[in-house]
Design a protein around this motif. Structure first.
Motif, PDB file in Angstrom:
ATOM      1  N   ALA A 290       0.833  -1.208   0.000  1.00 44.87           N
ATOM      2  CA  ALA A 290       0.000   0.000   0.000  1.00 44.87           C
ATOM      3  C   ALA A 290       0.865   1.255   0.000  1.00 44.87           C
ATOM      4  N   ILE A 291       1.932   1.266   0.785  1.00 45.63           N
ATOM      5  CA  ILE A 291       2.823   2.442   0.836  1.00 45.63           C
ATOM      6  C   ILE A 291       3.409   2.730  -0.538  1.00 45.63           C
ATOM      7  N   LEU A 292       3.903   1.697  -1.215  1.00 48.13           N
ATOM      8  CA  LEU A 292       4.472   1.907  -2.554  1.00 48.13           C
ATOM      9  C   LEU A 292       3.415   2.441  -3.520  1.00 48.13           C
ATOM     10  N   ALA A 293       2.188   1.931  -3.405  1.00 50.15           N
ATOM     11  CA  ALA A 293       1.131   2.358  -4.328  1.00 50.15           C
ATOM     12  C   ALA A 293       0.772   3.819  -4.136  1.00 50.15           C
ATOM     13  N   VAL A 294       0.555   4.241  -2.900  1.00 51.43           N
ATOM     14  CA  VAL A 294       0.133   5.631  -2.669  1.00 51.43           C
ATOM     15  C   VAL A 294       1.299   6.590  -2.862  1.00 51.43           C
ATOM     16  N   ARG A 295       2.521   6.128  -2.572  1.00 51.68           N
ATOM     17  CA  ARG A 295       3.698   6.981  -2.810  1.00 51.68           C
ATOM     18  C   ARG A 295       3.854   7.257  -4.298  1.00 51.68           C
ATOM     19  N   ALA A 296       3.514   6.251  -5.113  1.00 52.98           N
ATOM     20  CA  ALA A 296       3.603   6.429  -6.563  1.00 52.98           C
ATOM     21  C   ALA A 296       2.630   7.470  -7.074  1.00 52.98           C
ATOM     22  N   GLN A 297       1.580   7.749  -6.284  1.00 55.43           N
ATOM     23  CA  GLN A 297       0.598   8.765  -6.647  1.00 55.43           C
ATOM     24  C   GLN A 297       0.737  10.035  -5.812  1.00 55.43           C
ATOM     25  N   GLY A 298       1.903  10.226  -5.203  1.00 57.31           N
ATOM     26  CA  GLY A 298       2.224  11.523  -4.618  1.00 57.31           C
ATOM     27  C   GLY A 298       1.878  11.735  -3.168  1.00 57.31           C
ATOM     28  N   CYS A 299       1.394  10.718  -2.454  1.00 57.48           N
ATOM     29  CA  CYS A 299       1.106  10.901  -1.032  1.00 57.48           C
ATOM     30  C   CYS A 299       2.414  11.099  -0.260  1.00 57.48           C
TER      31      CYS A 299
END
Length: 456
Positions: A290-299
């Motif tokens: 989840a961290i990698l996914a949301v980080r990829a979208q700028g969180c």
């Protein structure tokens, strides 16, 4: 850039099955101006009793009591739900008639103006999809969470102006009919044997999962479990950026010591979980994805931490129920395949009384042998697959039968000693004795609660 929609004014569109997904498909097809036909397996009297109001509202042509080639062949496009096996003889005949057969992912492909994060895997999909959605929401985004998790993507297509981002849980069944669906971020959590009664082989099951990545464009992101050899079996010539999570082989998100260390784009970020208590490996793997996914979208780091701290684990997933006479009871009813059971048993040091059984999905129960030999002291079996499980494991551990969940729980209590763990982790579908894995898990909790009341 949007592509031309499969659904357009005057298109002849059939919808096979009028469940949650089917009703949403009808509404969206009508919104697009299509001429819609509905075919359903329910007997006409039952179908009209349950769907009569919807049919009157939408004024679609329909048939009930089964699917006929004569009715469906008038369509140019057939929209199927994930539960429809694409290898049915009828569908082969309709393809010969020139009917194009697709699912909701194919319809949605190219029709979404916002970023799309899609999550698949044998186990953990719903947890990670929900977690990603909650992190985006805590970051102030208007997030649509749907797909296999319960809300069809058609619902997003009906109201696209309401959302900033889409997070979709996608199953292997959906990916079989996904067309050129291509998420901006695709997440593959793990792969272990499941649904082999439909896919017929592990190679076909893995290939279905990999459909998530094959149409992604440069600049999109692939996130996979680097510790899982089947996740690393990526198709050739992918154009997306690959990021991994795990404990081994230099992952982008490194798991260990109750923390996750992000190691991407020449940065190092720490996510500590000391305040949240000791987390098991399954939870940490889900968090890393989840961290990698949301980080990829700028969180940001702060937004991610806030979302993680606010998240509450979903029920029926290694859920602590109670401690009674020194025995701990856990509900892992969502574990409907051997991979999930192996993962659950790994979270306990041993002395497990395992409750398992249900409807077989074509899994190889011998895959449980190593974990059962190491962790399980008694095995209580119920349901249709009890015999198959016993055949695979009876030489390793004492096997006790149960005719109901209540009997299984009472038998476990009689055979447990202080310090033991009673774990419901069935390795099977629930539909022989229960309406869903949730119903099965709730019956387990009710049985444990009854023991508590009697003890009090």
């Amino acid at each position: 850039m949007k592509k031309k929609s499969m659904l357009y004014p005057g298109a002849k569109v059939a919808v096979m099955g009028l469940g949650i997904s089917g009703r949403a498909a009808v509404r969206y097809a009508l919104r697009c101006g299509a001429e819609v036909f509905v075919s359903d397996n329910r007997q006409q009297e039952k179908f009209l009793a349950e769907e009569g109001a919807f049919l009157a509202e939408t004024n679609v042509l329909w048939e009930a009591g089964g699917h006929s080639r004569e009715f469906l062949r008038r369509a140019e496009l057939l929209l199927v739900s994930p539960g429809v096996n694409l290898h049915l003889p009828l569908l082969s005949e309709l393809r010969d008639d020139g009917v194009k057969i697709v699912g909701e992912l194919a319809v949605a492909a190219g029709q979404m103006d916002v970023p799309v994060v899609a999550v698949t895997g044998t186990n953990g999909k719903t947890t990670v999809t929900t977690l990603i959605g909650e992190i985006f929401a805590s970051a102030g985004k208007r997030v649509f969470v749907g797909g296999n998790i319960g809300t069809p993507l058609y619902e997003y297509l009906l109201h696209p102006q309401d959302y900033d981002i889409v997070v979709a849980e996608v199953s292997s069944f959906q990916l079989e009919s996904a067309g050129d669906f291509a998420p901006d971020v695709g997440v593959l959590l793990n792969v272990s044997p499941d649904h082999l009664d439909r896919h017929t082989s592990m190679d076909r099951y893995v290939a279905a999962k990999m459909q998530l990545f094959v149409h992604q464009q440069p600049g999109s992101v692939i996130i996979i479990n680097g510790d899982d050899p089947l996740c690393r079996r990526l198709p050739p010539a992918l154009s997306a950026n690959v990021r991994t999570f795990g404990k081994n082989d230099a992952p982008s998100a490194l798991i260990g010591d109750n923390r996750i260390t992000l190691l991407t784009d020449s940065t190092r970020e720490e996510y500590q979980f000391a305040e949240m208590g000791q987390l098991n490996d399954i939870t940490l793997m889900n968090y890393a994805a989840a961290i990698l996914a949301v980080r990829a979208q700028g969180c940001t780091h702060a937004q991610i931490l806030a979302g993680l701290q606010a998240f509450r684990p979903l029920p029926h997933r290694i859920e602590f129920v109670a401690e009674l006479n020194g025995v701990s009871y856990y509900n892992d009813s969502k574990a409907t395949n051997t991979g999930a059971v192996i993962g659950a048993l790994a979270q306990f040091p041993g002395n497990v009384i395992l409750l398992a059984g249900g409807r077989d999905k074509g899994d190889d129960f011998r895959l449980l042998r190593e974990s059962v030999a190491a962790k399980v002291k008694k095995l209580i079996l119920f349901g249709e697959a009890a015999g198959l499980l016993a055949d695979a494991l009876t030489d390793l551990v004492e096997v006790l039968p149960a005719r109901s969940m209540d009997e299984a729980v009472r038998t476990s209590a009689k055979n447990a000693a202080a310090g033991d763990v009673v774990l419901l982790s069935p390795a099977c579908a629930s539909f022989d004795m229960f309406t869903s894995y949730g119903h099965r898990g709730n019956e387990f909790k009710k049985a444990v609660s009854a023991l508590q009341e009697e003890s009090a």
